[in-house]
Design a protein around this motif. Structure first.
Motif, short mmCIF file in Angstrom:
data_model
loop_
_atom_site.label_atom_id
_atom_site.label_comp_id
_atom_site.label_asym_id
_atom_site.label_seq_id
_atom_site.Cartn_x
_atom_site.Cartn_y
_atom_site.Cartn_z
N GLY A 1 -7.88 -10.60 -12.78
CA GLY A 1 -6.90 -10.86 -11.74
C GLY A 1 -6.49 -12.32 -11.65
N ARG A 2 -7.37 -13.21 -12.12
CA ARG A 2 -7.02 -14.64 -12.10
C ARG A 2 -5.88 -14.96 -13.05
NH1 ARG A 2 -12.54 -17.95 -12.88
NH2 ARG A 2 -11.07 -19.70 -12.63
N LEU A 3 -5.66 -14.10 -14.03
CA LEU A 3 -4.58 -14.32 -14.98
C LEU A 3 -3.27 -13.70 -14.52
CD1 LEU A 3 -6.49 -13.61 -18.31
CD2 LEU A 3 -6.08 -15.81 -17.22
N GLY A 4 -3.32 -12.93 -13.43
CA GLY A 4 -2.14 -12.25 -12.95
C GLY A 4 -1.83 -11.02 -13.79
N VAL B 1 -14.63 -12.91 -17.07
CA VAL B 1 -13.56 -13.51 -16.29
C VAL B 1 -12.87 -12.41 -15.50
CG1 VAL B 1 -11.27 -14.59 -16.45
CG2 VAL B 1 -13.15 -15.47 -17.82
N ASP B 2 -12.59 -12.69 -14.24
CA ASP B 2 -11.82 -11.77 -13.41
C ASP B 2 -10.39 -11.75 -13.92
OD1 ASP B 2 -10.52 -10.30 -11.50
OD2 ASP B 2 -10.98 -11.64 -9.82
N VAL C 1 -4.54 -19.44 -17.89
CA VAL C 1 -3.43 -19.09 -17.00
C VAL C 1 -2.11 -19.68 -17.49
CG1 VAL C 1 -2.50 -19.38 -14.68
CG2 VAL C 1 -4.87 -18.67 -14.98
N VAL D 1 -10.28 -21.26 -17.33
CA VAL D 1 -9.34 -20.19 -16.99
C VAL D 1 -8.05 -20.76 -16.41
CG1 VAL D 1 -8.95 -18.13 -15.59
CG2 VAL D 1 -11.17 -18.51 -16.68
N ASP D 2 -8.18 -21.56 -15.36
CA ASP D 2 -6.98 -22.07 -14.69
C ASP D 2 -6.31 -23.19 -15.47
OD1 ASP D 2 -7.18 -20.34 -12.44
OD2 ASP D 2 -8.81 -21.58 -11.66
N ARG D 3 -7.08 -23.90 -16.26
CA ARG D 3 -6.52 -25.04 -17.00
C ARG D 3 -5.87 -24.62 -18.31
NH1 ARG D 3 -7.76 -29.05 -20.65
NH2 ARG D 3 -6.83 -31.07 -20.12
N THR E 1 -11.91 -14.57 -23.76
CA THR E 1 -12.41 -15.39 -22.65
C THR E 1 -13.80 -15.96 -22.91
OG1 THR E 1 -13.39 -13.48 -21.53
CG2 THR E 1 -11.09 -14.00 -21.03
N ASN F 1 -15.44 -23.01 -19.05
CA ASN F 1 -14.64 -22.06 -18.28
C ASN F 1 -13.32 -22.73 -17.92
OD1 ASN F 1 -13.62 -20.16 -16.59
ND2 ASN F 1 -15.53 -19.76 -15.52
#
Length: 433
Positions: free
Chosen positions: A298-301, A295-296, A274, A269-271, A291, A267
């Motif tokens: 919203g975490r990607l904006g 995955v939400d 995004v 997502v942020d690393r 993904t 996972n």
């Protein structure tokens, strides 16, 4: 034939084609794994044998299956994953498999190379064991550094000295706790301890070690395990039904297509996801993000106009349209891209992914970014480099031709049949296709 696999997509996908080939040849094939894979197991012509619920994390991300692993990176993430996912589950896997073998006396065991319950079952019963690799060659060599460090190979005197020193430090310091965990695990199942290095003292090596890749994508070694064979790409079975997403026609436009994928269990997502969205927003490319797990969004904006987001799109259908793949270093995805001639940008995550990335760089098939936080500018520049520098695409296409020259399911099935018929004695390999 009894197949046993860790309940994660990367450990299952590569064996599907082999299972189907064995079943097509008339063998009775049973497959022990997680329930999330039952349909694919049965599609391959095997009979599904479920593992007990407490071992079955199939269909979950690593964070969902092991909440305590959240945030772990580097060597800490590597060791914790090996301990919890592979070592501590092995005794219960052994119990399950011995129960299956009581009612299904198999002639051969086929397992992914980190399903240690299957290794224990083979050692207990004497049934011949074959590994089918779901990742890089995991056994040590005087010509390579230990796993987890992402270093290139070296067989020079200085390089071998480096490798020996790193193995010594790993066994005595860095991996000492993992080595002790392996000893405790073997004690638990009443098997003698192995006086070998860390990551090799958990199980005896198999008679047959099948690598689901081509020779040009693995580091050269002068001391390969006898019985090692490079059979070619094992990329899974295409889905029986495919419903393209609504944006599918966008793939046929004039813009280069960049696939960004974090795999199915890791996972990042942020690393990875995004910064990839931010780096490629507004660029003259179509960005497809898969993904792997839920995955939400919203975490990607807010998604830019040039980004398409999906949980999963089959590589069999998507990769022919892709110009560059951005990956966290998942082995099966990397092999699938190279088999299609797609060059790579790799942002290696945890586990063995730095070692996969090192092979991409060594093979000349892509650009590898650092293992620390990824900058948007660095990622944008890496994608631009792979798209514009023809060396990477040419090398990826050379590797794709090598993949096409192999009939991996047939070759793997031939070798497994030979193992079963000869009760554990198979031709030595090394570079066999």
């Amino acid at each position: 034939m009894l197949i046993a696999t860790t309940p994660a997509p990367g450990h299952v996908v590569g064996i599907l084609e082999v299972a189907r080939e064995l079943a097509r040849r008339g063998h009775e094939v049973r497959w022990y794994t997680g329930r999330a894979f039952q349909d694919r197991v049965e599609q391959a012509g095997a009979r599904f044998e479920p593992m007990r619920a407490e071992l079955d994390f199939g269909g979950k991300s690593r964070e969902e299956a092991y909440p305590g692993h959240a945030g772990l990176t580097g060597m800490a993430g590597f060791k914790t994953g090996v301990r919890d996912i592979f070592y501590r589950t092995a005794p219960a896997q052994l119990e399950d498999l011995l129960a299956v073998l009581d009612r299904f006396p198999a002639d051969c065991l086929l397992a992914d190379d980190m399903c240690y319950g299957a290794c224990f079952a083979a050692e207990r019963t004497g049934i011949p064991l074959a590994w089918l690799s779901n990742s890089v060659y995991i056994l040590g060599s005087r010509d390579t550094a230990p796993l987890g460090r992402g270093l290139p190979p070296s067989s020079s005197p200085l390089g071998r000295a480096r490798n020996a020193l790193l193995r010594f430090v790993g066994d005595r310091v860095v991996m000492r706790d993992l080595r002790r965990e392996a000893d405790r695990t073997r004690d638990q199942v009443a098997l003698p301890r192995l006086r070998t290095g860390a990551m090799e003292n958990i199980a005896r090596p198999p008679a047959l070690y099948l690598l689901g890749t081509v020779r040009s994508f693995e580091f050269p070694r002068s001391d390969l395990l006898p019985g090692t064979h490079f059979v070619g790409g094992l990329l899974g079975l295409p889905p029986e039904h495919f419903e393209p997403p609504g944006w599918w026609e966008d793939l046929h436009g004039t813009r280069p297509v960049v696939l960004v994928t974090q795999g199915t269990t890791a996972n990042d997502v942020d690393r990875l996801l995004v910064p990839a969205v931010r780096a490629l927003a507004g660029q003259d490319v179509l960005v497809v993000i898969t993904t792997g797990s839920a995955v939400d969004a919203g975490r990607l904006g807010p998604l830019p106009d040039n980004v398409r987001l999906e949980r999963f799109v089959p590589y069999h259908h998507l990769l022919p349209h892709v110009d560059v793949m951005v990956s966290n270093g998942g082995y099966n995805g990397i092999n699938a891209a190279l088999a299609e001639g797609v060059p790579l940008v790799v942002v290696p995550g945890s586990e063995e992914k730095p070692d996969v990335a090192a092979r991409v760089k060594w093979a000349g098939a892509g650009v590898v970014l650092g293992r620390r936080a990824v900058s948007e500018a660095g990622l944008r520049q890496a994608v631009a480099t792979v798209l514009t520098d023809g060396r990477y695409r040419r090398r990826a296409r050379e590797l794709a031709a090598e993949y096409r020259s192999c009939d991996a399911p047939r070759r793997a099935a031939d070798l497994i049949e030979s193992l079963a018929a000869s009760q554990g004695q198979v031709p030595t390999g090394g570079v066999t296709r």
